[in-house]
Design a protein around this motif. Structure first.
Motif, PDB file in Angstrom:
ATOM      1  N   ILE A 123       0.866  -1.180   0.000  1.00  0.00           N
ATOM      2  CA  ILE A 123       0.000   0.000   0.000  1.00  0.00           C
ATOM      3  C   ILE A 123       0.897   1.223   0.000  1.00  0.00           C
ATOM      4  CG2 ILE A 123      -0.194   0.054   2.522  1.00  0.00           C
ATOM      5  CD1 ILE A 123      -3.147   1.007   2.090  1.00  0.00           C
ATOM      6  N   GLY A 124       0.438   2.277  -0.632  1.00  0.00           N
ATOM      7  CA  GLY A 124       1.268   3.472  -0.624  1.00  0.00           C
ATOM      8  C   GLY A 124       0.624   4.691  -1.239  1.00  0.00           C
ATOM      9  N   HIS A 125       1.306   5.817  -1.033  1.00  0.00           N
ATOM     10  CA  HIS A 125       0.957   7.091  -1.647  1.00  0.00           C
ATOM     11  C   HIS A 125       1.897   7.303  -2.825  1.00  0.00           C
ATOM     12  CE1 HIS A 125      -1.684   8.736   1.482  1.00  0.00           C
ATOM     13  NE2 HIS A 125      -0.842   8.268   2.390  1.00  0.00           N
ATOM     14  N   TRP A 126       1.347   7.730  -3.944  1.00  0.00           N
ATOM     15  CA  TRP A 126       2.169   8.037  -5.106  1.00  0.00           C
ATOM     16  C   TRP A 126       1.466   9.123  -5.911  1.00  0.00           C
ATOM     17  CZ3 TRP A 126       1.391   5.688 -10.283  1.00  0.00           C
ATOM     18  CH2 TRP A 126       0.164   5.043 -10.402  1.00  0.00           C
ATOM     19  N   ARG A 127       2.081   9.500  -7.016  1.00  0.00           N
ATOM     20  CA  ARG A 127       1.555  10.604  -7.835  1.00  0.00           C
ATOM     21  C   ARG A 127       1.214  11.816  -6.974  1.00  0.00           C
ATOM     22  NH1 ARG A 127      -2.382   7.882 -12.387  1.00  0.00           N
ATOM     23  NH2 ARG A 127      -0.753   6.666 -13.376  1.00  0.00           N
ATOM     24  N   PHE A 128       2.193  12.248  -6.177  1.00  0.00           N
ATOM     25  CA  PHE A 128       1.981  13.449  -5.369  1.00  0.00           C
ATOM     26  C   PHE A 128       1.750  14.641  -6.295  1.00  0.00           C
ATOM     27  CE2 PHE A 128       4.605  11.119  -2.165  1.00  0.00           C
ATOM     28  CZ  PHE A 128       3.662  11.096  -1.157  1.00  0.00           C
TER      29      PHE A 128
END
Length: 184
Positions: free
Chosen positions: A87-92
């Motif tokens: 799971i993660g955050h991307w395309r900030f």
């Protein structure tokens, strides 16, 4: 403009999970996730075919953290080091204080609330540590399990794009869900 600092990497914990940094030894599990028919059913991208591809994904994730461009956690059950999902955050979008969230989990762990637990920790990190204003998810509209998970966490459908994604000779729809930072 939002300043993102992912260094040093932050490990997250929940009641049942440890969310740690991915590492090269996770390549077999990443390959499984990215080549399994059930996991890939709604991801609308080609399956991985080799450990080298999995290693490259891991290297890309590690570089993204160093460059403050994205963060991916390995989801592990407490007391184990075995990756069961990511799971993660991307395309900030730093100008608009926004990220996109992405996630996968082994089918053997579906329906147990584990991804919900991981998602809550990752959303809390995004809003409280990264100071995001909103998080979005791009979902295949047929992926009802993912949509249910997003809605459980308060995500709202913002858009349904007709045939905006080309994959394997077909144009596919995309649904965009978004969650604003909770007001305190």
């Amino acid at each position: 403009m939002l300043e993102i600092n992912l260094n040093p990497f932050t490990e997250l914990q929940t009641d049942r999970l440890i969310l740690r940094q991915v590492r090269e030894s996770d390549a077999p599990e990443i390959l499984f996730l990215r080549s399994d028919d059930a996991v890939m059913k709604y991801l609308d991208r080609e399956k991985m075919e080799s450990l080298n591809e999995a290693r490259q994904l891991i290297q890309d994730a590690l570089i993204s953290v160093k460059k403050n461009e994205g963060i991916m956690w390995a989801i592990c059950l407490r007391g184990t080091d075995f990756l069961i999902g990511t799971i993660g955050h991307w395309r900030f979008d730093k100008a608009h204080h926004r990220s996109e969230i992405g996630y996968t989990i082994r089918p053997a762990f579906w329906g147990q609330g584990l991804m919900s637990e991981a998602m809550q920790a990752v959303l809390d990190y995004g809003f409280n540590q990264l100071h995001l204003h909103s998080v979005e998810a791009n979902v295949n509209p047929n992926n009802q399990a993912s949509i249910k998970l997003l809605e459980k966490h308060g995500f709202v459908k913002e858009a349904h794009f007709k045939e905006n994604y080309y994959f394997r000779g077909r144009f596919l729809d995309s649904a965009i869900y978004s969650l604003l930072k909770p007001k305190r």
